[in-house]
Write an enzyme that holds these catalytic residues in place. Sequence first.
Site, PDB file in Angstrom:
ATOM      1  N   HIS A 259      -8.999  33.052   6.942  1.00  0.00           N
ATOM      2  CA  HIS A 259      -7.731  32.630   7.550  1.00  0.00           C
ATOM      3  C   HIS A 259      -7.963  31.361   8.346  1.00  0.00           C
ATOM      4  O   HIS A 259      -9.006  31.192   8.953  1.00  0.00           O
ATOM      5  CB  HIS A 259      -7.184  33.737   8.478  1.00  0.00           C
ATOM      6  CG  HIS A 259      -5.731  33.568   8.767  1.00  0.00           C
ATOM      7  ND1 HIS A 259      -5.271  32.793   9.792  1.00  0.00           N
ATOM      8  CD2 HIS A 259      -4.651  34.065   8.123  1.00  0.00           C
ATOM      9  CE1 HIS A 259      -3.946  32.824   9.772  1.00  0.00           C
ATOM     10  NE2 HIS A 259      -3.544  33.584   8.783  1.00  0.00           N
ATOM     11  N   ASP A 310      -2.932  39.666   3.318  1.00  0.00           N
ATOM     12  CA  ASP A 310      -2.656  39.827   1.891  1.00  0.00           C
ATOM     13  C   ASP A 310      -3.604  40.779   1.206  1.00  0.00           C
ATOM     14  O   ASP A 310      -3.307  41.305   0.136  1.00  0.00           O
ATOM     15  CB  ASP A 310      -2.758  38.459   1.192  1.00  0.00           C
ATOM     16  CG  ASP A 310      -1.690  37.515   1.705  1.00  0.00           C
ATOM     17  OD1 ASP A 310      -0.540  37.952   1.793  1.00  0.00           O
ATOM     18  OD2 ASP A 310      -2.021  36.373   2.040  1.00  0.00           O
TER      19      ASP A 310
END
Length: 373
Positions: A259, A310
């Site tokens: 991320h 996700d």
Amino acid sequence: MPIVTKGLEGIAVAQTRIGDVRGDIGQLIYYGYDINELAGNVCFEEVIHLLWDGRLPNRKELEQLESELIAARPLPKAVVDLLHLIPRNAPPMHVLRTAVSMLGTLDPDADLNTPQANRRKAVKLVAQLPVITAYFHRIRTNKPPVAPSPKLNSAANFLYMLNGEPPSGEAAATMDMAFVLHAEHAFNASTFSARVTIATLSDMYSAITSAIGTLKGPLHGGANEGVIQMLLEIGDESRVDDYVRSALSNKKRIMGIGHRVYKTLDPRAPHLKRLAEKLSAKVGEPKWLRMSERIASIMKQEKNLNANVDFYSATVYYSLGIPTDLFTPIFAIARMAGWTAHVLEQLADNRLIRPLSEYTGPEGLKVIPIDQR
Ligand SMILES: CC(C)(COP(=O)(O)OP(=O)(O)OC[C@H]1O[C@@H](n2cnc3c(N)ncnc32)[C@H](O)[C@@H]1OP(=O)(O)O)[C@@H](O)C(=O)NCCC(=O)NCCS
């Protein structure tokens, strides 16, 4: 000479009260509430109210918002016609982007820039994106579209319209929790693009069309679909180690890992992991989860990277029987709450967003006549 920060990494470009992503400590805030405080304690509609109005609703306010959303669900006929016209094999994110853009052509107030008109547009967009997604899915699978149910909340109604039958309580609660977890994420790429568009005093539909186009990419919302494709490609637990190591040595990215802002835990991931565990145990296909855990552990060990939102949402949706190309549309349906909140906030104190760039091209060239080039 301007200072260039590639990808705007580490740069704060505006102030916002809506949400905060605290990457160093793995914390996500929606208007003052830690996501761990909200998840499981509030429904998606309460989160929408929170993001738009800055506080959780009381019961009367919640009922009012729910009725507004239910009343706004029916699609204009022209959009239904469009959904029949669009090629059935079109990727659903393209369909969502096109349909939202068309909504702008059908709203006489599209360019009316008042708080009331913009609020109406926000209600419409949140209410209609799930309807667009479900209708298109029914049409492309040769099934009759299902009319929205005024008795169901956003999450349950979406599943109902997708499958043609009311969802189980567990499926509806799972989808609702997924919507809550995906609703807002500060200045992520799609929200930023919505704010850039609205900051020109364009219109809400244009801003949301930009956001959908931005979310679609595999480095952003498109990653959830990539996760399931990867799991299906690996196929079996025994192949996980080889797959990941070969991907790493070929500098390929593992979807759902890493991320830009969270350098520790993505706080949404454990909630989705728990939902995935519950569902996988029931659906009787726990191998996807075991494979995911193994991938996550290798990535932690080899690259010190963590699973993001996700990674486990993919298994959750897969276990709910949702087609993989609807994973990113589900992200869009939930994030519509955050996008619209940011558009309203940007308009309330607008300044055109216009950064600089550092020119690195040639200088002083002279035009050579065209037939001498
Ligand atoms: C999200 C993402 C785009 C953030 O990218 P970023 O901030 O640019 O991260 P960086 O490229 O600086 O990553 C640092 C290192 O980790 C590696 N890395 C990051 N994510 C990786 C992944 N998913 N798989 C393999 N390696 C990864 C980078 O290659 C880089 O390695 P290096 O230092 O050896 O070159 C990136 O992690 C990614 O592509 N993830 C997969 C897509 C995804 O899940 N997106 C959804 C985000 S919610």
